[in-house]
Design a protein around this motif. Structure first.
Motif: not given
Ligand SMILES: Nc1ncnc2c1ncn2[C@@H]1O[C@H](COP(=O)(O)OP(=O)(O)OP(=O)(O)O)[C@@H](O)[C@H]1O
Length: 267
Positions: A30-34, A188-197
């Motif tokens: 909870a609370g992290e940007v993952f 807020m917890t943030v779950l994100v997909t990205t191609h940008y390393m």
């Protein structure tokens, strides 16, 4: 003990013969940007769609803040704000109307709608252009509008699939700045997909790297890089885990180190 926002165990998903997700275990605090990273076809979107209940889970468990997603689909959806990869804003509506539409769709009580829309537009920096048609917005503004749509119902978990894809550096920065601000203000917890390393390195606290439906490595950006070498970048980590000689041991980032040693010996 840290609260767990997303818990996946043994997540498996196939499309016909194609195994898209092959036994994924994932914990987002909870609370992290993952950040969930991986090459095209790794299984990121399928994982995200299972987490957001858009795909019925073929096998395994998904819990969002302790709520079993398969058993309590509606309750789960209420906890989540989701920005898909495909554009979801309507260019023939104003910014305000786009967000108001989502407020109605997500059952924001009528009496609270105006203030919820105002707050969401303010959080993404679109207040002054709220009355303009979304069709006149730049790519970065459209993405921020979509963020506002996802935020309007006051979710505890924000799920973003490739939020900066196709944007120029200024647009990308604008999106990340807003995510950081929202996170700082609301926890807020943030779950994100990205191609940008580079973005993952800069903006995510912890990462999981997927390849061929499995999580090959996980840890903080610093841990993952250190496991590969003193001057390694996340691109190096990415190359290592997508290397076909990579041996999976289920030991997360130690895998990366072992593989690197092996490639060093071979090289
Ligand atoms: N609806 C579907 N029908 C058939 N196959 C699918 C479907 N959705 C995904 N797949 C397949 O499952 C695998 C994983 O796809 P997924 O979209 O989850 O990958 P991804 O990591 O999100 O890729 P990208 O970075 O390109 O978005 C791919 O081989 C893809 O072709």
């Amino acid at each position: 003990m840290t609260e767990v926002a997303v818990r996946c165990r043994g997540l498996r998903q196939s499309f016909g013969e194609q195994v898209a997700v092959d036994g994924v275990d994932l914990d987002v605090r909870a609370g992290e940007v993952f950040g969930l990273l991986g090459p095209n076809g790794a299984g990121k979107t399928t994982t995200i769609r299972a987490i957001t209940t858009l795909l019925p889970t073929a096998a395994g468990v998904v819990e969002i803040f302790g709520v079993d997603a398969a058993r309590h689909k509606l309750a789960t959806r209420r906890l989540i704000g989701y920005v898909p990869q495909q554009l979801s804003a309507d260019g023939s509506l104003t910014g305000w109307e786009n967000v108001a539409l989502f407020a109605r769709l997500f059952d924001v009580p009528r009496a609270q709608r105006r203030s919820a829309v105002r707050t969401a537009l303010g959080a993404v920096g679109l207040t002054t252009v709220a009355e303009r048609l979304a069709g006149t917005y730049s790519g970065g503004m459209v993405r921020r509008l979509e963020l506002a749509q996802a935020l309007v119902s006051g979710p505890k978990l924000l799920v973003l699939d490739e939020p900066t894809i196709g944007l120029d550096p200024i647009g990308r920065e604008g999106v990340w700045d807003r995510i950081a601000q929202i996170r700082a203000e609301t926890g807020m917890t943030v779950l994100v997909t990205t191609h940008y390393m580079d973005e993952a390195d800069q903006h995510c606290e912890r990462l999981a790297l997927m390849h061929r439906g499995r999580i090959r490595a996980r840890g903080t950006p610093a841990e993952l890089k250190a496991a590969v070498g003193p001057d390694a970048t996340l691109d190096d980590v990415f190359r290592t885990i997508t290397d076909d000689t990579f041996e999976e041991t289920g030991e997360g980032m130690r895998d990366v180190r072992a593989t690197r040693r092996t490639s060093g010996r071979l090289g």
